[in-house]
Design a protein around this motif. Structure first.
Motif, PDB file in Angstrom:
ATOM      1  N   GLY A 181     -30.362   1.764  32.288  1.00 37.33           N
ATOM      2  CA  GLY A 181     -28.946   1.531  32.100  1.00 37.33           C
ATOM      3  C   GLY A 181     -28.164   1.758  33.381  1.00 37.33           C
ATOM      4  N   ALA A 182     -26.842   1.715  33.257  1.00 36.91           N
ATOM      5  CA  ALA A 182     -25.965   1.910  34.409  1.00 36.91           C
ATOM      6  C   ALA A 182     -24.696   2.607  33.932  1.00 36.91           C
ATOM      7  CB  ALA A 182     -25.619   0.574  35.054  1.00 36.91           C
ATOM      8  N   ALA A 183     -24.033   3.302  34.861  1.00 44.26           N
ATOM      9  CA  ALA A 183     -22.794   4.001  34.530  1.00 44.26           C
ATOM     10  C   ALA A 183     -21.783   3.792  35.641  1.00 44.26           C
ATOM     11  CB  ALA A 183     -23.062   5.491  34.332  1.00 44.26           C
ATOM     12  N   VAL A 184     -20.495   3.774  35.261  1.00 45.69           N
ATOM     13  CA  VAL A 184     -19.411   3.650  36.228  1.00 45.69           C
ATOM     14  C   VAL A 184     -18.202   4.406  35.680  1.00 45.69           C
ATOM     15  CG1 VAL A 184     -18.543   1.477  35.249  1.00 45.69           C
ATOM     16  CG2 VAL A 184     -18.070   2.039  37.652  1.00 45.69           C
ATOM     17  N   ALA A 185     -17.511   5.104  36.561  1.00 47.42           N
ATOM     18  CA  ALA A 185     -16.271   5.781  36.175  1.00 47.42           C
ATOM     19  C   ALA A 185     -15.124   4.788  36.298  1.00 47.42           C
ATOM     20  CB  ALA A 185     -16.028   6.991  37.083  1.00 47.42           C
ATOM     21  N   LEU A 186     -14.320   4.691  35.249  1.00 50.32           N
ATOM     22  CA  LEU A 186     -13.182   3.778  35.224  1.00 50.32           C
ATOM     23  C   LEU A 186     -11.935   4.531  34.787  1.00 50.32           C
ATOM     24  CD1 LEU A 186     -14.882   0.793  33.344  1.00 50.32           C
ATOM     25  CD2 LEU A 186     -14.375   0.890  35.793  1.00 50.32           C
ATOM     26  N   VAL A 197     -16.252   7.699  31.816  1.00 51.85           N
ATOM     27  CA  VAL A 197     -17.456   7.140  32.409  1.00 51.85           C
ATOM     28  C   VAL A 197     -18.063   6.180  31.398  1.00 51.85           C
ATOM     29  CG1 VAL A 197     -19.763   7.624  33.289  1.00 51.85           C
ATOM     30  CG2 VAL A 197     -17.870   9.169  33.839  1.00 51.85           C
ATOM     31  N   LEU A 198     -18.171   4.939  31.796  1.00 49.00           N
ATOM     32  CA  LEU A 198     -18.786   3.907  30.960  1.00 49.00           C
ATOM     33  C   LEU A 198     -20.284   3.959  31.183  1.00 49.00           C
ATOM     34  CD1 LEU A 198     -18.549   1.298  29.189  1.00 49.00           C
ATOM     35  CD2 LEU A 198     -18.440   0.041  31.345  1.00 49.00           C
ATOM     36  N   LYS A 199     -21.038   4.154  30.112  1.00 47.82           N
ATOM     37  CA  LYS A 199     -22.500   4.187  30.202  1.00 47.82           C
ATOM     38  C   LYS A 199     -23.053   2.985  29.446  1.00 47.82           C
ATOM     39  CE  LYS A 199     -22.782   9.147  30.762  1.00 47.82           C
ATOM     40  NZ  LYS A 199     -23.283  10.418  30.248  1.00 47.82           N
ATOM     41  N   LEU A 200     -23.815   2.172  30.156  1.00 44.25           N
ATOM     42  CA  LEU A 200     -24.373   0.949  29.585  1.00 44.25           C
ATOM     43  C   LEU A 200     -25.871   1.077  29.378  1.00 44.25           C
ATOM     44  CD1 LEU A 200     -22.620  -1.667  31.913  1.00 44.25           C
ATOM     45  CD2 LEU A 200     -21.872  -0.917  29.643  1.00 44.25           C
ATOM     46  N   THR A 201     -26.359   0.479  28.301  1.00 37.37           N
ATOM     47  CA  THR A 201     -27.803   0.362  28.114  1.00 37.37           C
ATOM     48  C   THR A 201     -28.316  -0.710  29.074  1.00 37.37           C
ATOM     49  OG1 THR A 201     -27.599  -1.392  26.464  1.00 37.37           O
ATOM     50  CG2 THR A 201     -27.551   0.910  25.646  1.00 37.37           C
ATOM     51  N   ALA A 202     -29.625  -0.836  29.166  1.00 34.55           N
ATOM     52  CA  ALA A 202     -30.210  -1.872  30.020  1.00 34.55           C
ATOM     53  C   ALA A 202     -29.771  -3.261  29.545  1.00 34.55           C
ATOM     54  CB  ALA A 202     -31.732  -1.755  30.035  1.00 34.55           C
ATOM     55  N   ASP A 203     -29.759  -3.490  28.227  1.00 33.17           N
ATOM     56  CA  ASP A 203     -29.337  -4.792  27.690  1.00 33.17           C
ATOM     57  C   ASP A 203     -27.864  -5.060  27.973  1.00 33.17           C
ATOM     58  OD1 ASP A 203     -31.839  -5.474  26.732  1.00 33.17           O
ATOM     59  OD2 ASP A 203     -31.429  -4.834  24.673  1.00 33.17           O
ATOM     60  N   ASP A 204     -27.015  -4.049  27.750  1.00 31.99           N
ATOM     61  CA  ASP A 204     -25.594  -4.226  28.020  1.00 31.99           C
ATOM     62  C   ASP A 204     -25.335  -4.484  29.502  1.00 31.99           C
ATOM     63  OD1 ASP A 204     -24.957  -3.966  25.365  1.00 31.99           O
ATOM     64  OD2 ASP A 204     -24.101  -1.960  25.528  1.00 31.99           O
ATOM     65  N   SER A 205     -26.133  -3.873  30.366  1.00 26.84           N
ATOM     66  CA  SER A 205     -25.985  -4.100  31.809  1.00 26.84           C
ATOM     67  C   SER A 205     -26.170  -5.572  32.150  1.00 26.84           C
ATOM     68  CB  SER A 205     -26.989  -3.256  32.595  1.00 26.84           C
ATOM     69  OG  SER A 205     -26.718  -1.880  32.454  1.00 26.84           O
ATOM     70  N   LEU A 206     -27.128  -6.213  31.489  1.00 23.06           N
ATOM     71  CA  LEU A 206     -27.355  -7.644  31.741  1.00 23.06           C
ATOM     72  C   LEU A 206     -26.176  -8.482  31.250  1.00 23.06           C
ATOM     73  CD1 LEU A 206     -31.152  -7.907  30.850  1.00 23.06           C
ATOM     74  CD2 LEU A 206     -30.101  -7.897  33.131  1.00 23.06           C
ATOM     75  N   LEU A 217     -29.986  -2.626  38.832  1.00 25.24           N
ATOM     76  CA  LEU A 217     -31.007  -3.366  38.083  1.00 25.24           C
ATOM     77  C   LEU A 217     -32.229  -3.711  38.927  1.00 25.24           C
ATOM     78  CD1 LEU A 217     -28.629  -5.799  36.157  1.00 25.24           C
ATOM     79  CD2 LEU A 217     -29.723  -3.719  35.269  1.00 25.24           C
ATOM     80  N   ALA A 218     -32.086  -3.590  40.250  1.00 23.21           N
ATOM     81  CA  ALA A 218     -33.182  -3.933  41.148  1.00 23.21           C
ATOM     82  C   ALA A 218     -34.301  -2.891  41.001  1.00 23.21           C
ATOM     83  CB  ALA A 218     -32.691  -3.988  42.584  1.00 23.21           C
TER      84      ALA A 218
END
Length: 196
Positions: A12-17, A127-136, A194-195
């Protein structure tokens, strides 16, 4: 983490917004949904399987932003006079555009839903936390937003480092340019997460 995505364990991925960023991203995603259109849902009582095989349009969209999101599969503007390439593109579009539109709608809907869930729990930002699928899905939506804004701004390959990026604050295009650049930074850092 502020302003860029970071990788999370499990893909997954995370970003502060902050609140403003959440609002801007949501607004842009909703506008993208409106641009793409609602899609063709089967009428009540109709066979949903038949809808899967429904043919789409054969002509490219007249709106330049939609034409950028749904380009011809064969040739380019320089090939307008080539009847054979136009015919191939029309045939390809007829059988693929509906699915492509549905995928782009799904991507934008994931963005809206993730942001709605985030804004419902966060005060002033989160902080938005995304799953691997949501990241795509986010990657697809960020790309579509940049293509749309870039088309509206008439960005070309020659604009890299050009005058568009040095607009005075009084220029009405400045907010769109800032959004374009910000979305590009988000997209770039999400790609990096994602890399392998």
């Amino acid at each position: 983490m502020a302003g860029h995505f970071e990788a999370l364990p499990g893909g997954g991925a995370a970003v502060a917004l902050d609140e403003v960023e959440i609002s801007i991203l949501r607004s842009l995603a909703v506008q993208l949904l409106e641009l793409i259109g609602p899609g063709d849902e089967p009428a009540k009582g109709e066979d949903p399987l038949a809808a899967l095989f429904a043919q789409g349009p054969s002509e490219p969209p007249s709106d330049p932003a939609l034409a950028r999101l749904f380009p011809d599969a064969y040739g380019g503007p320089e090939d307008e006079e080539n009847d054979e390439l136009r015919e191939f593109s029309a045939e390809f579009r007829r059988y693929t555009e509906n699915d492509l539109r549905a995928r782009k709608r799904d991507d934008a809907l994931v963005v809206v839903r993730n942001l709605d869930a985030l804004s419902a729990t966060g005060e002033g930002g989160a902080v938005l936390k995304l799953t691997a699928d949501d990241s795509l899905h986010w990657l697809g939506a960020l790309n579509d937003l940049r293509l749309t804004i870039g088309t509206r701004l008439e960005v070309t390959d020659e604009d890299e480092g050009g005058d568009l990026y040095r607009l005075p604050d009084s220029d009405p295009r400045k907010p769109m340019v800032m959004a374009y650049l910000w979305l590009g930074a988000l997209q770039e850092t999400l790609v990096e997460t994602l890399a392998p």
